[in-house]
Scaffold this motif. Structure first.
Motif, PDB file in Angstrom:
ATOM      1  N   PRO A 125       0.837  -1.211   0.000  1.00  0.00           N
ATOM      2  CA  PRO A 125       0.000   0.000   0.000  1.00  0.00           C
ATOM      3  C   PRO A 125       0.870   1.259   0.000  1.00  0.00           C
ATOM      4  O   PRO A 125       1.166   1.806   1.050  1.00  0.00           O
ATOM      5  CB  PRO A 125      -0.816  -0.109   1.290  1.00  0.00           C
ATOM      6  CG  PRO A 125      -0.396  -1.357   1.969  1.00  0.00           C
ATOM      7  CD  PRO A 125       0.826  -1.903   1.298  1.00  0.00           C
ATOM      8  N   GLY A 126       1.319   1.672  -1.160  1.00  0.00           N
ATOM      9  CA  GLY A 126       2.219   2.817  -1.299  1.00  0.00           C
ATOM     10  C   GLY A 126       3.629   2.443  -0.860  1.00  0.00           C
ATOM     11  O   GLY A 126       3.872   1.327  -0.371  1.00  0.00           O
ATOM     12  N   VAL A 127       4.543   3.392  -1.046  1.00  0.00           N
ATOM     13  CA  VAL A 127       5.913   3.159  -0.582  1.00  0.00           C
ATOM     14  C   VAL A 127       5.903   3.068   0.952  1.00  0.00           C
ATOM     15  O   VAL A 127       6.641   2.278   1.546  1.00  0.00           O
ATOM     16  CB  VAL A 127       6.860   4.276  -1.079  1.00  0.00           C
ATOM     17  CG1 VAL A 127       8.261   4.091  -0.511  1.00  0.00           C
ATOM     18  CG2 VAL A 127       6.921   4.271  -2.605  1.00  0.00           C
ATOM     19  N   ASP A 241      12.959   4.620  -2.789  1.00  0.00           N
ATOM     20  CA  ASP A 241      13.089   5.247  -4.109  1.00  0.00           C
ATOM     21  C   ASP A 241      11.827   6.003  -4.514  1.00  0.00           C
ATOM     22  O   ASP A 241      11.504   6.100  -5.708  1.00  0.00           O
ATOM     23  CB  ASP A 241      13.414   4.162  -5.151  1.00  0.00           C
ATOM     24  CG  ASP A 241      14.802   3.572  -4.938  1.00  0.00           C
ATOM     25  OD1 ASP A 241      15.634   4.231  -4.297  1.00  0.00           O
ATOM     26  OD2 ASP A 241      15.048   2.444  -5.420  1.00  0.00           O
ATOM     27  N   ALA A 242      11.125   6.545  -3.505  1.00  0.00           N
ATOM     28  CA  ALA A 242       9.838   7.206  -3.782  1.00  0.00           C
ATOM     29  C   ALA A 242       9.965   8.255  -4.902  1.00  0.00           C
ATOM     30  O   ALA A 242       9.051   8.413  -5.700  1.00  0.00           O
ATOM     31  CB  ALA A 242       9.302   7.848  -2.506  1.00  0.00           C
ATOM     32  N   LEU A 269      22.091  -7.010   1.604  1.00  0.00           N
ATOM     33  CA  LEU A 269      20.781  -7.306   1.010  1.00  0.00           C
ATOM     34  C   LEU A 269      20.062  -5.990   0.713  1.00  0.00           C
ATOM     35  O   LEU A 269      19.541  -5.330   1.628  1.00  0.00           O
ATOM     36  CB  LEU A 269      19.931  -8.147   1.983  1.00  0.00           C
ATOM     37  CG  LEU A 269      18.507  -8.449   1.486  1.00  0.00           C
ATOM     38  CD1 LEU A 269      18.526  -9.293   0.210  1.00  0.00           C
ATOM     39  CD2 LEU A 269      17.687  -9.156   2.565  1.00  0.00           C
ATOM     40  N   PRO A 270      20.041  -5.583  -0.565  1.00  0.00           N
ATOM     41  CA  PRO A 270      19.291  -4.365  -0.878  1.00  0.00           C
ATOM     42  C   PRO A 270      17.811  -4.684  -1.112  1.00  0.00           C
ATOM     43  O   PRO A 270      17.471  -5.723  -1.682  1.00  0.00           O
ATOM     44  CB  PRO A 270      19.950  -3.871  -2.172  1.00  0.00           C
ATOM     45  CG  PRO A 270      20.583  -5.066  -2.796  1.00  0.00           C
ATOM     46  CD  PRO A 270      20.767  -6.113  -1.729  1.00  0.00           C
ATOM     47  N   ILE A 271      16.963  -3.801  -0.632  1.00  0.00           N
ATOM     48  CA  ILE A 271      15.520  -3.942  -0.862  1.00  0.00           C
ATOM     49  C   ILE A 271      15.031  -2.647  -1.496  1.00  0.00           C
ATOM     50  O   ILE A 271      15.286  -1.560  -0.969  1.00  0.00           O
ATOM     51  CB  ILE A 271      14.756  -4.189   0.459  1.00  0.00           C
ATOM     52  CG1 ILE A 271      15.307  -5.435   1.153  1.00  0.00           C
ATOM     53  CG2 ILE A 271      13.261  -4.330   0.203  1.00  0.00           C
ATOM     54  CD1 ILE A 271      14.646  -5.742   2.492  1.00  0.00           C
ATOM     55  N   LYS A 272      14.351  -2.798  -2.616  1.00  0.00           N
ATOM     56  CA  LYS A 272      13.895  -1.606  -3.338  1.00  0.00           C
ATOM     57  C   LYS A 272      12.439  -1.320  -3.011  1.00  0.00           C
ATOM     58  O   LYS A 272      11.582  -2.200  -3.104  1.00  0.00           O
ATOM     59  CB  LYS A 272      14.041  -1.849  -4.852  1.00  0.00           C
ATOM     60  CG  LYS A 272      13.688  -0.656  -5.707  1.00  0.00           C
ATOM     61  CD  LYS A 272      14.161  -0.896  -7.134  1.00  0.00           C
ATOM     62  CE  LYS A 272      13.788   0.205  -8.101  1.00  0.00           C
ATOM     63  NZ  LYS A 272      13.845   1.548  -7.593  1.00  0.00           N
ATOM     64  N   LEU A 273      12.184  -0.071  -2.628  1.00  0.00           N
ATOM     65  CA  LEU A 273      10.819   0.350  -2.338  1.00  0.00           C
ATOM     66  C   LEU A 273      10.488   1.486  -3.285  1.00  0.00           C
ATOM     67  O   LEU A 273      11.077   2.575  -3.200  1.00  0.00           O
ATOM     68  CB  LEU A 273      10.729   0.814  -0.883  1.00  0.00           C
ATOM     69  CG  LEU A 273      11.177  -0.273   0.095  1.00  0.00           C
ATOM     70  CD1 LEU A 273      11.581   0.289   1.416  1.00  0.00           C
ATOM     71  CD2 LEU A 273      10.097  -1.323   0.244  1.00  0.00           C
ATOM     72  N   ASP A 274       9.626   1.202  -4.242  1.00  0.00           N
ATOM     73  CA  ASP A 274       9.244   2.252  -5.178  1.00  0.00           C
ATOM     74  C   ASP A 274       7.745   2.193  -5.398  1.00  0.00           C
ATOM     75  O   ASP A 274       7.065   1.330  -4.830  1.00  0.00           O
ATOM     76  CB  ASP A 274      10.044   2.150  -6.493  1.00  0.00           C
ATOM     77  CG  ASP A 274      10.034   0.749  -7.096  1.00  0.00           C
ATOM     78  OD1 ASP A 274       9.232  -0.093  -6.645  1.00  0.00           O
ATOM     79  OD2 ASP A 274      10.820   0.487  -8.029  1.00  0.00           O
ATOM     80  N   GLY A 275       7.206   3.105  -6.185  1.00  0.00           N
ATOM     81  CA  GLY A 275       5.752   3.093  -6.324  1.00  0.00           C
ATOM     82  C   GLY A 275       5.233   4.211  -7.192  1.00  0.00           C
ATOM     83  O   GLY A 275       5.990   5.052  -7.676  1.00  0.00           O
ATOM     84  N   GLY A 288       2.556   0.649  -4.114  1.00  0.00           N
ATOM     85  CA  GLY A 288       4.014   0.599  -4.105  1.00  0.00           C
ATOM     86  C   GLY A 288       4.465  -0.818  -4.386  1.00  0.00           C
ATOM     87  O   GLY A 288       3.637  -1.720  -4.573  1.00  0.00           O
ATOM     88  N   CYS A 289       5.787  -1.010  -4.438  1.00  0.00           N
ATOM     89  CA  CYS A 289       6.317  -2.364  -4.640  1.00  0.00           C
ATOM     90  C   CYS A 289       7.548  -2.566  -3.772  1.00  0.00           C
ATOM     91  O   CYS A 289       8.326  -1.630  -3.561  1.00  0.00           O
ATOM     92  CB  CYS A 289       6.689  -2.579  -6.109  1.00  0.00           C
ATOM     93  SG  CYS A 289       5.245  -2.965  -7.120  1.00  0.00           S
ATOM     94  N   LEU A 290       7.681  -3.787  -3.288  1.00  0.00           N
ATOM     95  CA  LEU A 290       8.853  -4.165  -2.487  1.00  0.00           C
ATOM     96  C   LEU A 290       9.566  -5.286  -3.249  1.00  0.00           C
ATOM     97  O   LEU A 290       8.960  -6.321  -3.548  1.00  0.00           O
ATOM     98  CB  LEU A 290       8.379  -4.653  -1.111  1.00  0.00           C
ATOM     99  CG  LEU A 290       9.434  -5.024  -0.070  1.00  0.00           C
ATOM    100  CD1 LEU A 290       8.819  -4.998   1.335  1.00  0.00           C
ATOM    101  CD2 LEU A 290      10.077  -6.371  -0.312  1.00  0.00           C
ATOM    102  N   THR A 291      10.839  -5.049  -3.557  1.00  0.00           N
ATOM    103  CA  THR A 291      11.578  -6.008  -4.384  1.00  0.00           C
ATOM    104  C   THR A 291      12.956  -6.255  -3.775  1.00  0.00           C
ATOM    105  O   THR A 291      13.650  -5.291  -3.409  1.00  0.00           O
ATOM    106  CB  THR A 291      11.766  -5.438  -5.817  1.00  0.00           C
ATOM    107  OG1 THR A 291      10.506  -4.949  -6.273  1.00  0.00           O
ATOM    108  CG2 THR A 291      12.269  -6.497  -6.777  1.00  0.00           C
ATOM    109  N   PHE A 292      13.325  -7.502  -3.668  1.00  0.00           N
ATOM    110  CA  PHE A 292      14.644  -7.840  -3.113  1.00  0.00           C
ATOM    111  C   PHE A 292      15.673  -7.931  -4.240  1.00  0.00           C
ATOM    112  O   PHE A 292      15.362  -8.374  -5.349  1.00  0.00           O
ATOM    113  CB  PHE A 292      14.600  -9.206  -2.427  1.00  0.00           C
ATOM    114  CG  PHE A 292      13.720  -9.257  -1.213  1.00  0.00           C
ATOM    115  CD1 PHE A 292      14.203  -8.843   0.030  1.00  0.00           C
ATOM    116  CD2 PHE A 292      12.412  -9.703  -1.303  1.00  0.00           C
ATOM    117  CE1 PHE A 292      13.397  -8.893   1.161  1.00  0.00           C
ATOM    118  CE2 PHE A 292      11.601  -9.762  -0.176  1.00  0.00           C
ATOM    119  CZ  PHE A 292      12.087  -9.353   1.053  1.00  0.00           C
TER     120      PHE A 292
END
Ligand SMILES: Cc1ncc(COP(=O)(O)O)c(C=O)c1O
Length: 448
Positions: A125-127, A241-242, A269-275, A288-292
């Motif tokens: 639900p969003g970044v 990464d909003a 371990l990078p985790i990308k949070l964008d949206g 939003g999206c959460l990607t490892f």
């Protein structure tokens, strides 16, 4: 807020420890509310706004929240099957695939390195929702989370109130450059006390509006490699990464640092949070999206790893929001199918914001006032000025009362300054904005 009514009513006695500790900081909302009523120039609002004809040729001169027509258009044609059923817990499978492709497009020439690391994004639900899920999954109570000292205020509520962890900061800049050494020191100190550390990296940054220059990226990655080697312990890097894509300086990094962190080291371990809120100018969509970025050298079946991570995330989603809204996912999936068009339309907003940022910088350059120090900015929606000798709250109060200019002050610890949301200030008002700030500081300095 003192919560007197809650106390008087006796409801405070019913609250859980969390219920007693949680509160919504009024800072930004207070100043946005004041600016709405009192300001003629409102630099408090964190969404891109301005005359509609700045982004759509032939549209009226009236101010709107900037949008992308090729994203909005898909709502009109949605069928019941695209809106009514529950969406799968981690999002529509086709959207997850399409967002993965979007990330791979954003990483550009790093694609060969990033692709093997990339999981299927989970819809959040969003970044904000993504940050919450990542924090919930990777941060323990009483642990330290590391961040530069200019950070989105909401991190405190997520990390400190929800999880019971603590944010410790290091100074963002060292002599006008991102403070590599400070970051390393803080991470090493943290890892001396706990088995892992979590680092928040938000570029382009809110509130500073800064993205590092290209040549700083490798040193930053190397600094993190040195940390995990020296400490012999792992770090999780949350890439918030909003504001990805809003960079106005060709010498600055144009993409997220997430790609450079993929496969940098097996203990990173990078985790990308964008949206879509900023990337597709769709704040109300709450997607939003959460990607490892899973290191490639792990000796494990990657399909099983993805399934197990999905299972964990599914548990968090199911027990909090259950699933994310389907109509928005359906519309964004269609928009991602016409990405070139969407990006061409978005570019108009990027250009408008870039012109505003450059003009703001030029106006600041004309000013010689020792009490006002704009921090380096080249990206995002905001810039931040350190202020000396005048309390930031007092300055914001005086600015709005006398000059009808709304900004968000920030006071606390070593920080005393104002955040200027140039994303919501039309170009024509920028010289008046800077002159007003300068005059307000001079007024207050003369008083004291
Ligand atoms: C740094 C930062 N991260 C995350 C968010 C939240 O984004 P979203 O609206 O997608 O939840 C914001 C919004 O203001 C932000 O400034």
């Amino acid at each position: 807020m003192e919560f007197e009514a809650l106390k008087k009513s006796g409801i405070t006695n019913l609250l859980s420890a969390f219920g007693r500790s949680i509160w919504l900081p009024q800072g930004i909302f207070y100043w946005t509310g004041r600016a709405k009523k009192e300001a003629t120039i409102d630099a408090t609002i964190g969404s891109a706004q301005g005359p509609e004809n700045e982004i759509i040729a032939g549209a009226p001169d009236k101010a709107v929240t900037f949008y992308i027509p090729s994203v909005q258009r898909h709502f009109a044609g949605l069928k019941s099957e695209e809106t009514v059923p529950y969406a799968p817990m981690l999002g529509l499978p086709d959207l997850r695939k399409a967002w993965r492709e979007w990330i791979l497009r954003k990483v550009g020439d790093l694609r060969p390195r990033v692709e093997p690391c990339l999981t299927l994004p989970a819809v959040t639900p969003g970044v904000t929702g993504g940050i919450f899920m990542a924090a919930k999954m990777f941060v323990d109570k009483d642990e330290v989370v590391v961040s530069p000292d200019r950070l989105w205020e909401n991190y405190s509520n997520i990390v400190e109130r929800h999880i019971g962890a603590r944010i410790e900061t290091f100074p963002f800049f060292d002599g006008g450059r991102f403070n590599l050494k400070g970051m390393q020191r803080k991470l090493l100190d943290t890892l001396a006390q706990q088995p892992k550390a979590l680092l928040m990296l938000n570029f382009p940054n809110n509130p500073v509006g800064f993205n590092p220059p290209q040549e700083m990226v490798q040193p930053i990655v190397q600094a993190l490699i040195d940390v995990v080697e020296q400490a012999g312990k792992p770090i999780v890097v949350l890439c918030d990464d909003a504001y990805e894509g809003y960079v106005y300086d060709p010498a600055a990094l144009q993409r997220s640092m997430f790609g450079d962190l993929c496969d940098a080291h097996r203990r990173i371990l990078p985790i990308k949070l964008d949206g879509i809120s900023k990337e597709f100018l769709f704040y109300g969509g709450r997607l939003g999206c959460l990607t490892f970025g899973l290191p490639s050298g792990l000796d494990v079946d990657r399909k099983a790893l993805q399934e197990e991570l999905d299972n964990k995330l599914g548990g968090i989603v199911r027990s909090t929001v259950s699933n994310c809204t389907r109509p928005v996912q359906s519309a964004i999936l269609k928009a991602l199918g016409q990405l070139d068009q969407v990006l061409a339309e978005r570019q108009r907003t990027v250009d408008v914001l870039g012109r505003r940022a450059n003009l703001l910088k030029a106006e600041f350059a004309k000013v010689s006032l020792p009490q006002l120090r704009p921090l380096p900015f080249n990206a995002g929606f905001f810039c931040f000025c350190d202020v000396e000798g005048v309390p930031a709250n007092k300055l914001a109060e005086h600015l709005i009362e006398k000059y009808k200019i709304g900004v968000v002050p920030s006071e606390g610890g070593k920080i005393n300054g104002i955040r200027i949301a140039f994303c919501s200030v039309p170009e024509k008002d920028i010289p008046t904005l800077v002159n007003g700030i300068v005059s307000a500081i001079k007024d207050l300095a003369a008083e004291s």
